[in-house]
Design a protein around this motif. Structure first.
Motif, PDB file in Angstrom:
ATOM      1  N   LYS A 789       0.961  -1.322  -0.010  1.00 28.85           N
ATOM      2  CA  LYS A 789      -0.063  -0.051  -0.114  1.00 28.85           C
ATOM      3  C   LYS A 789       0.793   1.278   0.007  1.00 28.85           C
ATOM      4  N   THR A 790       1.986   1.402  -0.837  1.00 30.02           N
ATOM      5  CA  THR A 790       2.749   2.485  -0.785  1.00 30.02           C
ATOM      6  C   THR A 790       2.669   2.971  -2.244  1.00 30.02           C
ATOM      7  N   LEU A 791       2.513   4.216  -2.266  1.00 30.01           N
ATOM      8  CA  LEU A 791       2.575   5.164  -3.564  1.00 30.01           C
ATOM      9  C   LEU A 791       3.809   6.019  -3.415  1.00 30.01           C
ATOM     10  N   ALA A 792       4.589   6.024  -4.720  1.00 28.87           N
ATOM     11  CA  ALA A 792       5.962   6.858  -4.747  1.00 28.87           C
ATOM     12  C   ALA A 792       5.740   7.791  -5.980  1.00 28.87           C
ATOM     13  N   PHE A 793       6.103   8.947  -5.732  1.00 30.86           N
ATOM     14  CA  PHE A 793       6.114   9.905  -7.115  1.00 30.86           C
ATOM     15  C   PHE A 793       7.169  10.892  -6.680  1.00 30.86           C
ATOM     16  N   ASN A 794       7.500  11.519  -7.996  1.00 28.25           N
ATOM     17  CA  ASN A 794       8.262  12.698  -8.130  1.00 28.25           C
ATOM     18  C   ASN A 794       8.026  13.804  -7.443  1.00 28.25           C
ATOM     19  N   PRO A 795       8.837  14.720  -6.772  1.00 21.33           N
ATOM     20  CA  PRO A 795       8.536  15.730  -5.900  1.00 21.33           C
ATOM     21  C   PRO A 795       8.232  17.017  -6.617  1.00 21.33           C
ATOM     22  N   GLN A 796       8.314  17.058  -7.970  1.00 19.98           N
ATOM     23  CA  GLN A 796       8.258  18.362  -8.637  1.00 19.98           C
ATOM     24  C   GLN A 796       6.591  18.769  -8.258  1.00 19.98           C
ATOM     25  N   ASN A 797       6.552  20.226  -8.144  1.00 21.73           N
ATOM     26  CA  ASN A 797       5.311  20.739  -8.271  1.00 21.73           C
ATOM     27  C   ASN A 797       4.314  20.541  -9.662  1.00 21.73           C
ATOM     28  N   GLY A 798       3.235  20.298  -9.290  1.00 30.54           N
ATOM     29  CA  GLY A 798       2.319  20.361 -10.334  1.00 30.54           C
ATOM     30  C   GLY A 798       1.283  19.318 -10.164  1.00 30.54           C
ATOM     31  N   LYS A 799       0.367  18.989 -11.228  1.00 30.63           N
ATOM     32  CA  LYS A 799      -0.757  18.302 -11.298  1.00 30.63           C
ATOM     33  C   LYS A 799      -0.430  16.934 -12.329  1.00 30.63           C
ATOM     34  N   TYR A 800      -0.657  15.831 -11.983  1.00 33.39           N
ATOM     35  CA  TYR A 800      -0.216  14.626 -12.838  1.00 33.39           C
ATOM     36  C   TYR A 800      -1.223  13.462 -12.643  1.00 33.39           C
ATOM     37  N   PHE A 801      -1.413  12.974 -13.788  1.00 35.82           N
ATOM     38  CA  PHE A 801      -2.207  11.827 -13.952  1.00 35.82           C
ATOM     39  C   PHE A 801      -1.636  10.565 -13.167  1.00 35.82           C
ATOM     40  N   TRP A 802      -2.299   9.889 -12.696  1.00 36.21           N
ATOM     41  CA  TRP A 802      -1.804   8.452 -12.193  1.00 36.21           C
ATOM     42  C   TRP A 802      -2.873   7.295 -12.575  1.00 36.21           C
ATOM     43  N   SER A 803      -2.270   6.074 -12.777  1.00 34.59           N
ATOM     44  CA  SER A 803      -3.268   4.995 -12.901  1.00 34.59           C
ATOM     45  C   SER A 803      -2.561   3.565 -12.402  1.00 34.59           C
ATOM     46  N   ASN A 804      -3.243   2.912 -11.993  1.00 34.75           N
ATOM     47  CA  ASN A 804      -2.392   1.653 -11.466  1.00 34.75           C
ATOM     48  C   ASN A 804      -3.356   0.367 -12.068  1.00 34.75           C
ATOM     49  N   GLY A 805      -4.307   0.503 -12.874  1.00 32.46           N
ATOM     50  CA  GLY A 805      -4.778  -0.546 -13.792  1.00 32.46           C
ATOM     51  C   GLY A 805      -6.020  -0.619 -13.162  1.00 32.46           C
ATOM     52  N   SER A 806      -6.683  -0.536 -11.770  1.00 30.30           N
ATOM     53  CA  SER A 806      -7.755  -0.793 -11.161  1.00 30.30           C
ATOM     54  C   SER A 806      -8.322   0.661 -10.718  1.00 30.30           C
ATOM     55  N   ALA A 807      -7.421   1.570 -10.753  1.00 29.79           N
ATOM     56  CA  ALA A 807      -7.929   2.920 -10.316  1.00 29.79           C
ATOM     57  C   ALA A 807      -7.261   4.068 -11.091  1.00 29.79           C
ATOM     58  N   TRP A 808      -7.734   5.467 -10.851  1.00 28.86           N
ATOM     59  CA  TRP A 808      -6.792   6.187 -11.414  1.00 28.86           C
ATOM     60  C   TRP A 808      -7.388   7.874 -10.816  1.00 28.86           C
ATOM     61  N   GLY A 809      -6.659   8.686 -11.249  1.00 33.22           N
ATOM     62  CA  GLY A 809      -7.000  10.117 -10.592  1.00 33.22           C
ATOM     63  C   GLY A 809      -5.898  10.892 -11.169  1.00 33.22           C
ATOM     64  N   ASN A 810      -5.669  11.951 -10.077  1.00 35.60           N
ATOM     65  CA  ASN A 810      -4.608  12.798 -10.187  1.00 35.60           C
ATOM     66  C   ASN A 810      -3.880  13.287  -8.924  1.00 35.60           C
ATOM     67  N   ILE A 811      -2.660  13.500  -8.980  1.00 38.29           N
ATOM     68  CA  ILE A 811      -2.035  13.879  -7.651  1.00 38.29           C
ATOM     69  C   ILE A 811      -1.482  15.352  -8.028  1.00 38.29           C
ATOM     70  N   VAL A 812      -1.836  16.184  -6.896  1.00 37.79           N
ATOM     71  CA  VAL A 812      -1.134  17.568  -6.919  1.00 37.79           C
ATOM     72  C   VAL A 812      -0.165  17.792  -5.807  1.00 37.79           C
ATOM     73  N   VAL A 813       0.855  18.343  -6.460  1.00 39.74           N
ATOM     74  CA  VAL A 813       2.172  18.596  -5.278  1.00 39.74           C
ATOM     75  C   VAL A 813       2.507  20.144  -5.534  1.00 39.74           C
ATOM     76  N   SER A 814       2.568  20.469  -4.177  1.00 40.74           N
ATOM     77  CA  SER A 814       3.058  22.019  -4.141  1.00 40.74           C
ATOM     78  C   SER A 814       3.951  22.197  -2.863  1.00 40.74           C
ATOM     79  N   SER A 815       4.467  23.173  -3.029  1.00 39.33           N
ATOM     80  CA  SER A 815       5.641  23.552  -1.761  1.00 39.33           C
ATOM     81  C   SER A 815       5.044  24.225  -0.643  1.00 39.33           C
ATOM     82  N   GLY A 816       5.306  23.929   0.267  1.00 34.93           N
ATOM     83  CA  GLY A 816       4.981  24.772   1.532  1.00 34.93           C
ATOM     84  C   GLY A 816       6.296  25.478   2.107  1.00 34.93           C
TER      85      GLY A 816
END
Length: 873
Positions: A789-816
């Protein structure tokens, strides 16, 4: 209701100017079109094609395993491939007029009337033939201008002409919803005709669709006989049902078709006049162009009657309406490469083509919304446009005749398509190992492939037939193994288990995975001395056998050893895990020491001491006839996909298989030695997939000496291999080079020279080209383990699509201020998480959280301590 009213019209008068005593008003109009169901009908656009880039466009419209018809760039319907076989260039229709299926429009404003074929200008190359123009529907008046917009599966043809008061857009799609192959496998083409009245008065408009009932003829064989057209009307739909009483119900060409609409005012013909000279077409033209309504004709045509369906609507000045047409089909019988007839999976859900529209229409708004959700989410990702184009447009291959499902649900594929037949049978493992789109978009289909490869195609000795025969009872009868195909299937088994987290799936196939790996260690096999190095005879995707260690097969092998080690550890098979680990460690070190020449990895040609002891099934017979002095070897060449195993390892989070510095240097060398800016000064002894001033990566270069007769394809350029190298560059941070390679490919498939939806290799719509999806993975750094149950992603800011074959959506990364903020949105399916890693930046663990469809998980991640971050980098 299909006639959509413009509910909002916001007009801003920007400026009034006088020029040459003419008062000109510049008006900015923002039109928001909302149909009767209240949904926004605007569609996303990823790529625009101007009038110079239309002629080769053919966007396939149809579901997974159903076949397709393609929408051409100027509005023409082409390549009718709905009868269980490829049919490039097949446009059914009678007469020297080449009256293929078409849309036509009639417009009356005041006392002025105009009728047009709903197509742009015919291409110049169709002007000359033995009897005049060879263009389909060549005698019709057309629109003077056309353009095309695409964000697959959505395609839009825009037609306009100063002499026609209505601007037309032909929109088409078929539901495409990742993780939902059944609803992505409906035999339907939706055509939404958008009509914008630019006149100062009301327009009376009719749109007519016409098609011959060609049941029985697939463009290659068969004979239409006893075909019938029948007008039908139900509560929400009306149209023409096409059937046949003369075509053999056991043939591939037997089935039904229907063309329907939800329009209110409809007229129709179930027959045209007989085809004598130009009489039939003239009669239709006179009838339709008189008032836009059709009058029935008596049944006279016999074998293949023409049919027409017209919808009529009044459009006030400055407003817009839409009319929806639906083309459905059901052709249940498929032969593929089987000796006996098979049944299509999709056909089991319907009684006939009318049943398709009856069942699909109520669900269509929801299916369209989900398709739009997917495409919009993907297109809105902060990734280079060309990466999104390459990834998304190549998914069209899943919906062509390259792929199909049979009655038991099993998913099979050719390598690609010839013009009139499948090309290279058997769901070939050494081709399909490269592509990543199926696993990350349709996980259930990918897992089904693993069940076929290990459960049906692997024999008692562990030899996996790299081409699987049909029917399923014949799966093991091909009798040959491919080293790259077998090792790659093992890596994909690991991928599909990780993405799904399905332990039962792993446990059911793990004994067969072990057997498939052990096959490499049999006497006379690939690694008979059990040292982690493939020295044996290795049939591979170059369609020949390699003799001796080489990077292409060796890195596939190292990746498989790593994958099985991880699976064995999870199942507490420690002894086997230790064996895999030791073989991997020795093989990796040996490869770095003996195959890396300081610039890239090479082959050491090594023939077997006793050719009589080569394991059965390893020599296919397409390679060298002389084993003692083998031809068709890589030798000291710099191979474009020599790191394909490393590519697969990166996609699946298996780490480096050889020294990271050697990987980076090799990719730089591929650009140095294999990159060609054009083809003018380059000799190619085989097929040409790049010509003239087109740039790309050649399959192999020989900066340090070439064998007299290298492997067959060494002078070619093929997109699937190029994507593999490009993705490798992206994973290694060589972003400019990786994007350059992808951009060069898509420049070749630009609509003017080739179709953007048909990257070819050994056939159209080639499976390997879906390796393009890996560029999305490389740039986002996406990994998901359903096991941990681990998700890994690059840390660059932005909005990105993701999919794993059984679900999908997007990931939003921003800097605090001192951390990264990350929100995981699930748009379809559900996602279980216990840990999130921002690659090289930080990670956070938390109690199990299952994000349901429509929900989000916001989380803050603090950076690693500086020293740890450096080690992580």
């Amino acid at each position: 209701m299909c006639c959509n009213v413009v509910k909002y019209k916001i007009v801003y008068k920007v400026k009034t100017m006088k020029s040459s005593n003419v008062l000109m008003s510049v008006v900015l109009c923002i039109l928001i079109s909302v149909n009767s169901l209240g949904r926004d009908t605007s569609w996303p656009v990823l790529k625009h094609y101007d009038e110079r880039h239309l002629d080769k466009i053919a966007l396939p419209v149809g579901g997974i395993g159903t076949g397709t018809v393609s929408l051409g760039g100027r509005g023409n319907l082409r390549d009718w491939e709905i009868m269980n076989r490829p049919a490039k260039g097949y446009n059914p229709g009678p007469g020297v007029q080449k009256t293929s299926p078409f849309f036509a429009i009639y417009v009356r404003t005041g006392d002025k009337k105009v009728t047009r074929l709903m197509e742009g200008s015919a291409p110049l190359f169709t002007y000359q033939g033995s009897s005049g123009s060879v263009a389909t529907n060549h005698g019709w008046p057309r629109f003077r201008h056309a353009s095309f917009d695409a964000a697959y599966p959505f395609g839009q043809v825009h037609l306009w002409d100063s002499t026609v008061p209505v601007r037309v857009t032909i929109r088409t799609f078929n539901p495409m919803i990742p993780a939902d192959p059944d609803n992505s496998g409906i035999p339907i083409a939706i055509f939404r005709i958008v009509l914008e009245n630019r006149a100062v008065s009301e327009a009376n408009v009719s749109v007519c669709y016409s098609m011959q009932n060609f049941i029985g003829e697939d463009g290659h064989s068969g004979l239409a006989i006893g075909n019938h057209n029948q007008f039908r009307k139900e509560k929400n739909v009306k149209g023409i049902f096409m059937s046949s009483s003369g075509v053999d119900p056991a043939s591939e060409q037997w089935g039904t078709m229907a063309v329907t609409t939800t329009a209110n005012e409809v007229s129709y013909r179930t027959n045209w006049k007989p085809w004598r000279w130009g009489t039939s077409l003239l009669d239709f033209w006179d009838d339709f162009s008189k008032d836009g309504r059709l009058e029935e004709r008596p049944s006279m045509m016999g074998k293949k009657p023409m049919a027409s369906l017209a919808a009529t609507v009044d459009i006030p000045a400055g407003e817009t309406r839409t009319i929806d047409f639906y083309l459905t089909w059901d052709f249940p019988n498929r032969k593929a490469w089987s000796d006996s007839m098979l049944v299509n999976y999709y056909s089991l859900k319907y009684t006939d083509a009318w049943d398709v529209i009856r069942k699909t229409l109520p669900a269509l708004p929801a299916l369209e919304k989900k398709t739009l959700d997917f495409v919009r989410t993907f297109c809105n990702s902060d990734l280079p446009r060309v990466v999104k184009e390459a990834a998304l447009f190549n998914t069209s291959t899943l919906r062509t005749q390259t792929c199909f499902r049979i009655a038991d649900g099993n998913f099979y594929a050719w390598e690609g398509c010839n013009d009139r037949s499948g090309c290279c049978f058997g769901s070939c493992t050494h081709v399909w190992n490269y592509e990543q789109a199926t696993g990350f978009l349709y996980g259930s289909l990918a897992k089904n492939r693993r069940n076929i490869e290990f459960g049906l195609a692997t024999d008692k000795n562990g030899m996996m037939n790299f081409r699987v025969k049909l029917p399923p009872s014949e799966s093991k009868k091909y009798g040959h193994a491919a080293a790259d195909g077998q090792m790659g299937a093992i890596i994909k088994m690991y991928r599909d288990w990780q993405l799904s987290g399905d332990d039962d799936f792993l446990k059911s196939l793990y004994p067969l995975v072990k057997r498939a790996l052990r096959f490499a260690w049999l006497p006379g096999s690939w690694d008979a001395d059990h040292d982690g190095v493939m020295e044996g005879v290795q049939h591979n995707t170059m369609d020949v056998e390699y003799y001796g260690p080489n990077p292409q097969m060796e890195l596939w092998y190292l990746g498989a050893l790593r994958a099985v080690e991880e699976m064995a550890l999870y199942l507490k098979d420690k002894a086997f895990a230790d064996t895999c680990h030791q073989l991997f460690a020795h093989g990796s070190q040996w490869t770095d020491r003996h195959l890396f020449n300081g610039e890239y990895f090479i082959q050491k040609v090594q023939v077997p001491a006793d050719s009589g002891k080569i394991e059965s099934g390893l020599i296919v017979g397409m390679g060298s006839k002389e084993i003692a002095h083998p031809e068709y070897q890589l030798g000291k060449g710099c191979l474009v996909d020599q790191l394909v195993g490393q590519y697969a390892a990166h996609v699946n989070g298996l780490g480096y298989l050889v020294e990271p510095a050697h990987v980076k240097t090799t990719l730089e060398s591929i650009m140095k030695f294999n990159y060609r800016t054009n083809q003018f000064d380059r000799f190619n002894c085989f097929r040409s997939f790049a010509v003239g001033n087109e740039a790309g990566l050649v399959m192999a270069s020989y900066p340090h000496g070439r064998p007299q007769n290298p492997f067959p394809y060494f002078t070619e350029m093929m997109t699937g291999f190029e994507y593999t190298a490009a993705a490798g560059m992206l994973y290694e941070g060589q972003t400019e080079n990786g994007l350059k390679c992808i951009r060069n490919i898509r420049n070749r498939y630009d609509g003017e020279k080739r179709s953007p939806f048909d990257e070819a290799e050994c056939g159209h719509h080639y499976g390997r080209a879906m390796a393009s999806w890996s560029a999305v993975l490389a740039l986002t750094g996406f990994h998901y383990s359903g096991v941990t149950k681990t998700l890994a992603f690059n840390p660059q800011n932005g909005k990105y699509f993701w999919s794993n074959g059984s679900a999908w959506g997007n990931i939003v990364v921003s800097s605090g201020e001192k951390e990264k903020n990350m929100t995981v949105h699930v748009i379809f399916g559900k996602l279980s998480l216990k840990k999130i890693i921002l690659n090289g930046y930080g990670k956070r663990s938390f109690p199990m959280n299952t994000i349901k469809e429509g929900d989000s998980l916001p989380i803050t991640i603090k950076p690693f301590p500086e020293e740890r971050r450096k080690r992580s980098d």
